[in-house]
Structure formats: C-alpha cells, structure tokens
Design an enzyme around this catalytic site. Structure first.
Site, mmCIF file in Angstrom:
data_model
loop_
_atom_site.group_PDB
_atom_site.id
_atom_site.type_symbol
_atom_site.label_atom_id
_atom_site.label_comp_id
_atom_site.label_asym_id
_atom_site.label_seq_id
_atom_site.Cartn_x
_atom_site.Cartn_y
_atom_site.Cartn_z
ATOM 1 N N HIS A 40 40.246 53.759 25.942
ATOM 2 C CA HIS A 40 40.115 54.978 26.736
ATOM 3 C C HIS A 40 39.876 56.186 25.824
ATOM 4 C CE1 HIS A 40 42.414 52.053 29.066
ATOM 5 N NE2 HIS A 40 41.971 52.648 30.152
ATOM 6 N N HIS A 270 36.476 57.989 31.065
ATOM 7 C CA HIS A 270 37.880 57.559 31.138
ATOM 8 C C HIS A 270 38.191 56.300 30.336
ATOM 9 C CE1 HIS A 270 41.817 56.478 32.824
ATOM 10 N NE2 HIS A 270 41.320 55.251 32.835
ATOM 11 N N GLU A 415 65.834 54.626 43.400
ATOM 12 C CA GLU A 415 66.102 53.424 42.602
ATOM 13 C C GLU A 415 65.171 53.314 41.393
ATOM 14 O OE1 GLU A 415 65.631 53.454 45.898
ATOM 15 O OE2 GLU A 415 67.619 52.955 46.689
ATOM 16 N N ASP A 473 73.791 44.358 58.826
ATOM 17 C CA ASP A 473 72.669 45.250 58.504
ATOM 18 C C ASP A 473 71.325 44.554 58.704
ATOM 19 O OD1 ASP A 473 73.898 47.653 58.075
ATOM 20 O OD2 ASP A 473 74.265 47.285 55.944
ATOM 21 N N HIS A 477 68.242 44.230 54.883
ATOM 22 C CA HIS A 477 69.253 44.406 53.845
ATOM 23 C C HIS A 477 69.741 43.078 53.265
ATOM 24 C CE1 HIS A 477 69.082 48.447 55.231
ATOM 25 N NE2 HIS A 477 70.124 48.854 54.526
HETATM 26 C C1 LIG Z 1 51.118 52.191 37.757
HETATM 27 C C2 LIG Z 1 49.722 52.144 37.296
HETATM 28 N N1 LIG Z 1 48.744 52.057 38.217
HETATM 29 C C3 LIG Z 1 47.450 51.984 37.818
HETATM 30 C C4 LIG Z 1 47.131 51.999 36.505
HETATM 31 C C5 LIG Z 1 45.683 51.850 36.075
HETATM 32 N N2 LIG Z 1 45.197 53.148 35.553
HETATM 33 C C6 LIG Z 1 45.180 53.404 34.253
HETATM 34 S S1 LIG Z 1 44.630 54.942 33.914
HETATM 35 C C7 LIG Z 1 44.381 55.257 35.546
HETATM 36 C C8 LIG Z 1 43.852 56.599 35.972
HETATM 37 C C9 LIG Z 1 44.690 57.671 35.441
HETATM 38 O O1 LIG Z 1 44.123 58.897 35.632
HETATM 39 P P1 LIG Z 1 44.580 60.107 34.736
HETATM 40 O O2 LIG Z 1 46.023 60.102 34.595
HETATM 41 O O3 LIG Z 1 43.944 61.328 35.278
HETATM 42 O O4 LIG Z 1 43.997 59.769 33.308
HETATM 43 P P2 LIG Z 1 42.593 60.232 32.731
HETATM 44 O O5 LIG Z 1 41.528 59.786 33.681
HETATM 45 O O6 LIG Z 1 42.667 61.707 32.646
HETATM 46 O O7 LIG Z 1 42.491 59.564 31.413
HETATM 47 C C10 LIG Z 1 44.733 54.175 36.321
HETATM 48 C C11 LIG Z 1 44.624 54.135 37.790
HETATM 49 C C12 LIG Z 1 48.175 52.091 35.579
HETATM 50 N N3 LIG Z 1 47.955 52.086 34.264
HETATM 51 N N4 LIG Z 1 49.448 52.202 36.004
#
Ligand SMILES: Cc1ncc(C[n+]2csc(CCOP(=O)(O)OP(=O)(O)O)c2C)c(N)n1
Length: 700
Positions: A40, A270, A415, A473, A477
């Site tokens: 990235h 990205h 949680e 419950d 639960h």
């Molecule tokens: C919980 C989770 N869901 C999905 C992803 C897959 N994922 C990695 S980066 C991203 C997009 C993140 O966007 P942003 O925070 O704006 O990062 P940028 O595009 O600016 O690098 C996703 C959906 C992940 N790493 N973690």
C-alpha cells in the site's frame, strides 16, 4: 523530572531536512511496495509529513531499547501503511536494516505485510484489522495513567496513533474513543490521515460523519490541520494537543499517493504498486535523484542526532529509577516484577483457599478467586462490559477520569472495545488483565481476542453463562457453538472448570501463562463440588495383576493425562487435588476387576456432575466406567482401549472426531427454566444413559 512535552529542536537546516526526510519516507515506502510488487503506497506517501513531524519533534523513544518502560508509544492503526512504519524504524536506528526493507512482505522478513508485534523491534502492536489499533492505543494510554497513579516517579509518557478513514468507520473506534473521552485520557493523541479515499473509492459514498464533531462529543480536544504537508502546522497542533488535558484528535487533511502524478488522490493509489513508470515520474516531480532505497546522509545524520536525544531521555529515566530503587526498594521490585510478568509467591495457596464444600456456580468460584488474588497481585486489573456482578468479576472501585488508582475498569457495554483496550493495557506492560462478559457475547469481542492470541498477550477472558442452562433469557443468550469456536483459535487456552478446585486451577493456569490469552468458561448455574478434587488425603487404588484378557490395574489407574498431578508417584492416588501441571483431571475411577470394556465418560464444566451420575448407572449395568473432567481439551487424548463418550452442552463437531460417541447440542436452545431447557435437549441422566446404552448395544 524533565518535562515530557519537550519540543525537539531540529538540528540540521530544518526546512530542507524536513522536505528531504519526508521524501525519504515516501520513496522508501514506494520502493518497498515496488520491490515486493505488493502493498500500500498511497497511505505512506500522504501521511509521511505527519509521521515525520511526530517522530522528529515529539515522540520520546530510544531505538536502542524498544522496551524502555517510559517510552512514548506509537501505533500505526492504519496498518496497511506498514511501509511507512518500517521506514521510520529504519531511519531512527531500530534494528531494521535496509536489507529488511528490501525484503518487505517476504516470508521470514522483519517487514511483514502488516505490522506484527514481536516480529519487528519498535512495533508496539499488530495492526491491520482496522480500528483495533486505535482501541489498543486507548488501552496503552489508560495503562500509562494507571501506572502513573502507582508510580508517578517512573511514568510520564504519551501514546500517539495514526488512523485512517477505515479505522474511524469501524465500530470499535466508537467504543474505544468514547471510553477514552470519559476517562479523560489526555496523554492520547490521534492523528487522522484524512484523505477521503478508501479501497473502493471516495469515503463519502458510505460515510459523511463530521469526525471532529464526533470526537468533540466524546469529550476530546479536536483540531483540523487543513494542509497535511504543512509541518509547522502539524507541529503546532501536536504541541497544543499535548497541552490539552483531554485526549486529542487531529484531522490532518492529506492526499493519498501524494506526488504520484496520475493516481494521487484516487483509490488507485491505495493498495497496488505505483508501477515503474508512475514511481519514476513521482520521483522526478519531487526532484528525487537517488537510487531506490536510499537514505540521504543529511536525513540519516539528523535521525541519529534525534535518536541520541532519546537515549539521553532514557538515561535520565534510568537515573531516576536507580534513585527510586534506593529510596523504595520494595516498590521498585514490585514494578520490575510486574513488568517481567512474574508472579508473587503464595498465589497457588491463595487460590486453593477458595475451595469449599457448598455447591456454587463456577462464576462465583471465579469471583472468589479474584477476591483472593486482589490483595496479593496488585498488577491484576480488569473489568466487565457492564456485567461485573453477573460474571463474578467485581473488583472494587472503578477507575475514573480523575482517579486511576483503582484496579477495576468499567468498560461499558462495549465488548469489542473492552477486549482491544485490554490488549493495549497488556502490551503496554506492567499489568495482568482480565475482562468479562457472557460467553454468548464472545462473538462481539472475537476479533480482539484473535489479536490477543496472535500477539501472544496473556489477556484473561472471563466468559460466563456458558450453555443453554442459562435458561429463561432464551437462545439469544444461550451459547451453543461458542465454546468450540473459541477452541479453534490458535494459541487461545480454553478452560472450562467443573467446580471450585478446577476454577482455582484454571485461574492459576491463566496467570502462569505469560505468552497467550486464556478463556475461562464458567457456569451461571450452581454446580456440586467433586470430592476427588479435595486436598485432603485420599485412599489409594491398589494395583492388581493384569488379567489375561482384560485391562490390568495399570490400565485402570489414571494415566498421567487424567491424574491430578501428573507425577508418577501420585498416579494411583484417587482424588489428588488438581495442580497447574495438568489440565485434565480424573474425578472418578473405574471399578476394578469387571470384565466389560471400560467406558470413558469425558465431560467439561457443568456436565461433569451429569457424567458422574450417569457413570453410577453404567456401573450398575456392570461396566467399568472412568469419568474424566477435561478442564482443557488440548490435554485430553482418549483411552484407545475404552469406549469414549463426550458430554458437553455445546456443539459436537470437534468432539465427534475425538470420541466414539459425542453427546452435545447442535441446535439453538429455547427460552425456559434452565433445567427444563437442558432436559429438552437431552441433558438428563436418563437421556444420556439411554444414548450410551444404545451405543454400547449397537457397538457390541
Ligand atoms: C476490519 C478490516 N476490514 C477491512 C479491511 C480491508 N481494508 C484494508 S485498507 C481498507 C481501506 C481503508 O481505507 P483508509 O483507512 O482510508 O486507508 P487509505 O485508503 O487512506 O490508505 C480496507 C477496507 C481491513 N484491513 N480491516
């Protein structure tokens, strides 16, 4: 004590060095991604200026000792931007040579795809599952305040995090940020890489939150930095954030893939390599003429000077620690002991002191354990997601924004946030931590529990109301699949005790484990105490000569896996107390001298009593019956010569591969009184007996 908000002066012609250092970080990251052909580049290229400003002017750390207790913590919550973090660690002299940067994302490198705790010196926590880094940073900031309340002389650091749009959209960010605001964690500073882009496109396709207003509503100090390349503005905002008593949220406006002419500001930047041509053009536009993976000397020299300042800070601290240790040796020992995660003497005795005669729920046995631990284990802190009373995890007064001395934490009904914050406290060091909720809601915290296991953090999860016996419950639960679904998480120790003695043992096993999490699975309903777990002397089984065609006495005495202590000399002792050496404990021994095949009834927790009752009936049928209480299933292996039957009020999927007959529950429960619901699902002596008789009959 030196003021920790000290503003680092830049030593070499600041403006040029800043520009050069930022470009170094940008192009190191882009080069890493290019070499790996994966990763990235966008986030590091956009966020490099804020990261550089923070690391060059504010972060107090000593790369020579990444474990220094009073260092500032830095969390890259947007973990996909790992190349940025590796660049920083390399520049500042952590043990991460350029050769490792060249091996970005390769098997066995110290530069894994996402930052992994324990793999790279200077990486404070594993990030990548978005949002959890922010929540762990909240835990670290809370741990700092709690440590400061206990050791003001030794603790004065901050926690910084860089988060992305993704982190802020994730629910856990809401849970953790809300808690941080309420607890007034003023030493937490979060920088938001506000680039309005995620993987699939523009953020506003899915989210239009006014993030500044949101964090202000949580009680945070907030500020916008409209130009994320303006180092002076970022620096000033950081300085103001440090002076503010509230946690701080800085919205730093950036451009993803900054400087890459065709893809900057778009989702294309990205998560794919820029490509040779795009990267070459980006470098040309920046006037960057160095070969790939170059750190200009001016940047290296500046970072070396800055690292030297960190070394001085640590030396100062060590001096203070020496004075402190001279003045208060006992407290200094305590600080060091808790930091090393070693336990004080007398812990096992204190725990075994809770064993009584009266029936009670194992959640109550567990509360007794916590009551016994509180005076002797001051570093034990924890709490509940609003179920402290129900789960047996009341632990005294709770920490508040104006008092961090208590050992209990009210996590609220959050949680996931609770578990991630516990990870942060554990990673910070100096504490042993627990958190509780109903077993059925383990699903709400599972992603953080998985990270506890992945990071090897000894977080103790107290999960109660552990079966359909919860009763009225109803199925919402009543856990069914949860116990088994926890057992499949690598590195998670799952313990389901049957009574006081096993609960005490379970706490001992959880605490003696320092390299991974434990889930304690506890009953809501009252359970009998099993005599065989008493510490009182018990009769011994006298070995008999082996019969020609039947099991010899040596087959009938408990094998080490089912004995209490696992020591050969105790192998024949019926009813020895369980010890931390062995998680599987025999609670009833087979009759000797019968000609039938041995039946081994394997049960956990609340079903041990049921198995014992069924065993009586089977013995009356003339069978040799052994009942094994399996506190920890990984320690159980079936007796190959016996007919093995598991009895557990949960999913049978895994048991079915272990034993000959798995009796469990593979459907949702029902609302109704617990005993009736259990009976409805076949958990009575007569139903279980009928199934075993049936099985034995057809197996003959
Ligand atoms: C919980 C989770 N869901 C999905 C992803 C897959 N994922 C990695 S980066 C991203 C997009 C993140 O966007 P942003 O925070 O704006 O990062 P940028 O595009 O600016 O690098 C996703 C959906 C992940 N790493 N973690």
């Amino acid at each position: 004590m030196p003021e920790s908000t000290v503003h680092r002066p830049l030593v070499v012609s600041a403006v040029d060095t800043d520009r050069l250092a930022v470009d170094t970080l940008r192009f190191l990251a882009a080069d890493m991604v290019e070499a790996a052909n994966s990763g990235h580049p966008g986030m590091p290229m956009g966020a490099a200026p804020m990261a550089w400003t923070l690391w060059s002017r504010h972060l107090r750390h000593d790369p020579a000792d990444p474990g220094w207790a009073d260092r500032d913590r830095f969390v890259l919550s947007a973990g996909h931007g790992s190349a940025l973090l590796y660049g920083l660690l390399h520049l500042f002299g952590y043990d991460l040579p350029i050769a490792e940067l060249r091996r970005f994302r390769q098997l066995g490198s110290r530069t894994p795809g996402h930052p992994e705790y324990g793999e790279t010196p200077g990486v404070e926590c594993t990030t990548g599952p978005l949002g959890q880094g922010l929540a762990m940073a909240v835990g670290m900031a809370l741990a700092e305040r709690m440590t400061h309340a206990r050791y003001p002389e030794l603790t004065d650091h901050r926690t910084y995090a860089i988060v992305g749009d993704g982190c802020l959209m994730e629910g856990v960010s809401h849970e953790a940020a809300s808690l941080a605001g309420q607890l007034r964690l003023g030493r937490l500073i979060v920088l938001w890489d506000d680039n309005a882009i995620t993987i699939d496109g523009a953020v506003d396709r899915a989210c239009g939150d006014d993030q500044l207003a949101r964090f202000a509503a949580y009680g945070w100090h907030t500020e916008a930095v409209p130009d994320g390349t303006d180092i002076a503005a970022i620096d000033a905002a950081l300085t103001r954030a440090k002076d503010d008593p509230r946690p701080s949220f800085l919205a730093v406006r950036t451009v993803i893939g900054h400087g890459a002419p065709d893809v900057a500001g778009t989702a294309k930047a990205h998560g794919s390599p820029l490509g040779a041509d795009q990267l070459a053009r980006a470098k040309e536009l920046a006037g960057w003429t160095f070969p790939p993976f170059t750190v200009p000397e001016q940047v290296a020299a500046t970072c070396a000077v800055l690292a030297g300042l960190g070394a001085e800070d640590r030396a100062d601290w060590l001096g203070r620690f020496t004075e402190f240790a001279a003045a208060a040796p006992r407290r200094a020992d305590e600080f060091a002991r808790a930091g090393a995660r070693t336990l004080p003497d007398g812990l096992a005795d204190a725990l075994s002191g809770i064993v009584g005669d009266a029936p009670r729920a194992t959640r109550q046995s567990s509360q007794a354990c916590l009551d016994a631990l509180r005076p002797i284990l001051p570093e034990l802190v924890g709490g509940s997601a609003d179920l402290a009373g129900s789960t047996g995890t009341a632990f005294g007064p709770v920490v508040r924004g104006d008092d961090y001395a208590p050992t209990a934490i009210a996590f609220g009904i959050r949680e996931f946030g609770m578990a991630a914050v516990l990870n942060g406290i554990s990673l910070h060091g100096g504490f042993r931590v627990f958190g509780s909720t109903f077993l059925v809601f383990a699903d709400y915290l599972r992603p953080a529990l998985r990270l506890s296991a992945l990071m090897g953090q000894p977080v103790i999860y107290v999960l109660t109301h552990d079966s359909i016996a919860v009763g009225e419950d109803g199925p919402t639960h009543q856990p069914v699949e949860h116990l088994e679904s926890l057992r499949v998480i690598p590195g998670l120790q799952v313990l389901r005790p049957a009574d006081d003695a096993e609960t005490a043992l379970a706490w001992e096993l959880a605490l003696t484990r320092t390299d991974g999490p434990t889930a304690l699975i506890l009953s809501r309903q009252s359970l009998p105490q099993h005599d065989t777990h008493r510490r009182a002397p018990q009769p011994t089984v006298t070995p008999r000569p082996a019969a020609a065609d039947g099991p010899g006495a040596e087959d009938l005495v408990p094998a080490p896996r089912v004995t209490a202590t696992g020591k050969p000399s105790d192998a024949a002792v019926v009813g020895s107390p369980p010890t931390a050496d062995d998680g599987a404990v025999a609670v009833a021994e087979p009759l000797i001298g019968e000609e039938h095949r041995t039946v081994e009834l394997v049960a956990t927790g609340s079903e041990v009593a049921l198995a014992a009752a069924v065993a009586e009936k089977l013995r009356a049928d003339g069978h040799l019956v052994r009942v094994v209480s399996v506190l920890d299933r990984t320690r159980y292996s079936p007796d190959p010569s016996a007919c093995t039957v598991s009895i557990e009020a949960g999913t049978t999927t895994a048991w079915a591969g272990v034993v000959d007959l798995a009796i469990g529950i593979d459907e949702f429960g029902h609302s109704g009184p617990g005993a009736e619901v259990m009976a409805h699902h076949g958990f009575t002596v007569s139903s279980v007996l009928a199934r075993i008789r049936d099985h034995l009959g057809s197996a003959r």
